[in-house]
Scaffold this active site. Structure first.
Site: not given
Ligand code: UDX
Length: 429
Positions: A151, A153, A203, A207, A249, A256, A259, A323
């Site tokens: 999980f 990030r 998982k 997500n 939120l 993006g 994941c 990505r």
């Molecule tokens: C995510 C999951 O959080 C993680 O638990 C999993 O293992 C892999 O996928 P990650 O892709 O590294 O991690 O980034 P994350 O911080 O979750 O952000 C994902 C996307 O959501 C980003 O583009 C971020 O900008 C966007 N986001 C996140 C928002 O637009 N608003 C939010 O409140 C949080």
């Protein structure tokens, strides 16, 4: 313990470094000589805060080894599969690498008990396929399969791995579960044990609900703009209800990364093939796409003059990963409209250059990207943008126009300073 990882992407490399740091003997298998040589020399290949130090420390202690040979498998008690599962055009996860790796592991299992644990995000049922493949390759091997989803990030991968909220272990029997519980002893977090299928589904479900929260926030942002509300106030108002919470939120230009887009589509595909109506998750993906298109429309409406600066290219701060980065999608549309774009990102520029080459210009600093531009677009909330001197920014820009996809400034302050400021879910001032 002696353990092996197959794959050295974000998940494989970070988790391997963490287990080496906890005192285990860790082998990491890859197949690209150039990358393996870099890793052996302490270059983590990816940008991840703190990773280089942990990598170097464990190379120096000789507990971490990089190799292209599967021989490491036969001395390992636990073998982790941590290779990619990219989406096919249908949204279905492409399992070819995972299944190939399972075969190689089968061929190299030792004479002792081994747990083959999958960290790659895979559809429900894949671990049983892995088990069947290995049984076909070695009829007599003493092994179990397990699902141990990750999980972490990007940007906070080390902290997330050292101090996870929970460690999920799905396995067929107690022997495998207990060995994995022992391996994870040095890490904090609740333990959730269960069946292979539960772990596999956890998982995707995790997500997908996080992506759902983001799309919901973006939907409310859209409505806020229509009715004249301020989305930050609305989301604070609902997030303070402890049943909802305000984490994850934040509205913006959409989610993006490697994941969320992939896993939401994969779970949608899994449900659809099982005859389940996956309308909820279709909606999540649709909003995520619509929000990027609407942001592009907002840029066109607010910045009709086409010499623009861009701040932020990575899909989120503290990573060089592009990505599924919203910036990339929107820049593509702006280029079709003949916008001239000069972009700055603290870490992701080289990755973008490889793909966009001279279609856009690149700056070495945030100031340079803003200089003499008709407008500035913000796609990623890097700290250096939040802390930028706004008086200087106003002087740098040819026209004081900012379109902020991450709501990093206060609309009233921007108005008072004389900016035209468009953000997400708040009135343009
Ligand atoms: C995510 C999951 O959080 C993680 O638990 C999993 O293992 C892999 O996928 P990650 O892709 O590294 O991690 O980034 P994350 O911080 O979750 O952000 C994902 C996307 O959501 C980003 O583009 C971020 O900008 C966007 N986001 C996140 C928002 O637009 N608003 C939010 O409140 C949080």
């Amino acid at each position: 313990m002696t353990i092996t990882f197959v794959g050295h992407g974000y998940v494989g490399l970070v988790t391997a470094c963490v287990f080496a740091d906890l005192g285990n003997e860790v082998y990491v298998i890859g197949h690209t000589t150039e990358k393996l040589n870099k890793l052996k020399n302490g270059d983590p290949i990816i940008y991840e805060p703190g990773l280089q130090e942990v990598l170097k420390r464990n190379l120096d202690s000789k507990r971490l080894h990089f190799t292209n040979s599967y021989e490491a498998v036969n001395k390992s008690e636990v073998v982790f599969i941590a290779v990619g599962t990219p989406p096919k055009p249908s949204g279905e996860a492409d399992l070819s690498t995972v299944l190939e790796v399972a075969q190689q592991i089968g061929k190299n299992l030792g004479n002792h008990y081994t747990v083959v644990s999958c960290k790659s995000t895979v559809p429900v049922g894949t671990n049983r396929k892995i088990e069947a493949i290995i049984k076909e390759v070695v009829k007599t091997a003493d092994f179990d399969v397990a699902s141990v989803p990750e999980f972490l990030r990007e940007g906070s991968a080390l902290k997330d791995t050292f101090e996870p909220d929970r460690i999920v272990i799905g396995a067929n029997n107690e022997k495998a579960t207990n060995l994995l519980l022992k391996l994870h002893e040095g890490l904090t977090g609740e333990r959730v044990t269960g069946t292979l299928e539960s772990a596999e589904l956890i998982k995707y479900a995790a997500n997908s609900i996080l992506a759902t929260k983001i799309s919901f926030a973006n939907l409310i942002a859209l409505l806020s703009e229509k009715v004249g509300a301020n989305v930050e106030e609305v989301l604070t108002g609902i997030g303070l209800d402890r049943r909802i919470g305000n984490i994850f939120l934040s509205p913006g230009v959409g989610y993006g990364g490697s994941c969320f887009p992939k896993d939401v589509m994969a779970l949608t595909h899994i449900g659809t093939t099982l005859g389940v109506d996956m309308g909820l998750l279709h909606g999540v993906t649709d909003i995520n796409l619509a929000i990027k298109d609407l942001f592009y429309e907002k840029i066109k409406a607010t910045a009709p003059d086409k010499n623009i600066g861009v701040w932020g290219l990575s899909f989120k701060p503290d990573t060089d990963d592009i990505r599924e980065a919203p910036a990339f999608y929107v820049i593509g549309k702006l280029l079709e409209d003949d916008y001239q774009i000069t972009a700055y990102d603290p870490e992701a520029t080289e990755n973008v250059k490889r793909l966009l080459r001279d279609k856009i210009s690149y700056s070495d600093s945030a100031a340079d990207a803003a200089k003499d531009k008709d407008a500035l677009i913000i796609f990623t909330e890097w700290n250096e943008f939040k802390q930028f001197d706004l008086n200087e920014l106003k002087k740098l820009l040819k026209k004081p126009v900012i379109i902020d996809g991450r709501n990093i400034y206060e609309p009233k302050k921007m108005k008072d300073m004389g900016f035209t400021y468009a953000s997400v879910g708040r009135k343009t001032t």
